[in-house]
Write a protein that holds these residues in place. Structure first.
Motif, mmCIF file in Angstrom:
data_model
loop_
_atom_site.group_PDB
_atom_site.id
_atom_site.type_symbol
_atom_site.label_atom_id
_atom_site.label_comp_id
_atom_site.label_asym_id
_atom_site.label_seq_id
_atom_site.Cartn_x
_atom_site.Cartn_y
_atom_site.Cartn_z
ATOM 1 N N UNK A 1 38.636 47.587 28.709
ATOM 2 C CA UNK A 1 39.807 47.041 29.272
ATOM 3 C C UNK A 1 39.551 46.682 30.752
ATOM 4 N N UNK A 2 39.956 45.325 31.107
ATOM 5 C CA UNK A 2 39.650 45.240 32.610
ATOM 6 C C UNK A 2 41.337 44.843 33.023
ATOM 7 N N UNK A 3 41.496 45.202 34.396
ATOM 8 C CA UNK A 3 42.774 45.001 34.794
ATOM 9 C C UNK A 3 42.558 44.601 36.446
ATOM 10 N N UNK A 4 43.362 43.321 36.740
ATOM 11 C CA UNK A 4 43.245 42.994 38.072
ATOM 12 C C UNK A 4 43.495 44.137 38.958
ATOM 13 N N UNK A 5 42.985 44.237 40.204
ATOM 14 C CA UNK A 5 43.394 45.626 41.153
ATOM 15 C C UNK A 5 44.735 44.784 41.947
ATOM 16 N N UNK A 6 45.707 45.322 41.842
ATOM 17 C CA UNK A 6 46.701 44.772 42.243
ATOM 18 C C UNK A 6 47.412 46.048 43.599
#
Length: 250
Positions: free
Chosen positions: A140-145
């Protein structure tokens, strides 16, 4: 995280600059088509289809297009069928490479894949020559926000059943056992986390660093393979850092 490297970020930046929507749609449509032909048109009972649709939505493929592909695949007998083929070999410098393809013309695809290897200093091998170096894992890859607290996200991921958690200046990476992948994803999405990519992939047990001349050829080989409409995925154990990538042309 095993298998994660700076190459992933370089790949993402390149994709954001020159990805061709038609090519992406072609690959995803073929995966959806093959998934329906294999396990039916109901995503609730067909895991492969469910994951293919997740990928398509992550690439902003319109829902109408997804639905049309599903209907076409579940339609009359005699429609095109795709053969699933895995190629294994070594890239320049000895990096292990696995290529997953969906094709209606095995001879054409085999010739194209072999050409991509040989042109860039690699060579195809026998089935099984490198597959033992890879394991199936959920990713799972999520944008760093700014609004995401890394420590809190990590704790929630581990509580949900993740095996590993890593981050860099662009993204968060979560690794799961493939059997727990969907549950981890569901639990984190219920906490309002969104993912750029969510899929089962092949992770290498160990990574291989290459000399600059081999690294440059390796990147060109990966690009050539991924540019092929029949190639769905390319997995490898090549690892490079930003310093090396800044020295070479890719």
């Amino acid at each position: 995280m095993a298998g994660h490297s700076k190459w992933h970020n370089i790949k993402r930046r390149k994709e954001s600059q020159d990805a061709k929507r038609a090519k992406i749609f072609t690959k995803l449509s073929k995966e959806i088509f093959a998934a329906v032909r294999e396990g039916g048109d109901d995503p609730s009972t067909n895991l492969r289809l469910r994951m293919a649709i997740t990928k398509a939505r992550a690439e902003n493929i319109p829902s109408d297009n997804i639905e049309r592909t599903v209907k076409k695949a579940s339609g009359e007998a005699g429609a095109v069928d795709y053969d699933e083929i895995t190629y294994e070999g070594y890239g320049p410098g000895g990096a292990a490479v696995m290529v997953k393809a969906l094709t209606e013309n095995k001879n054409r695809t085999a010739a194209d894949v072999r050409h991509a290897f040989s042109k860039n200093g690699g060579n195809l091998g026998e089935n099984g020559c490198v597959s033992f170096m890879f394991n199936r894992k959920g990713q799972l890859i999520a944008d760093r926000k700014d609004e995401i607290d890394e420590e809190e996200f990590m704790l929630e991921a581990i509580e949900a059943g993740a095996e590993d958690f890593e981050s860099d200046d662009q993204s968060f990476y979560i690794q799961t056992d493939p059997d727990n992948f969907e549950q981890v994803k569901k639990d984190l999405e219920s906490n309002n986390y969104e993912f750029l990519k969510a899929e089962i992939i092949l992770f290498p047990d160990t990574n291989t660093a290459l000399k600059d001349e081999h690294a440059e050829k390796m990147i060109k080989m990966i690009d050539a393979l991924e540019d092929n409409d029949d190639v769905q995925s390319v997995y490898h154990n090549f690892e490079a850092d930003e310093e090396q990538l800044s020295r070479i042309s890719y």
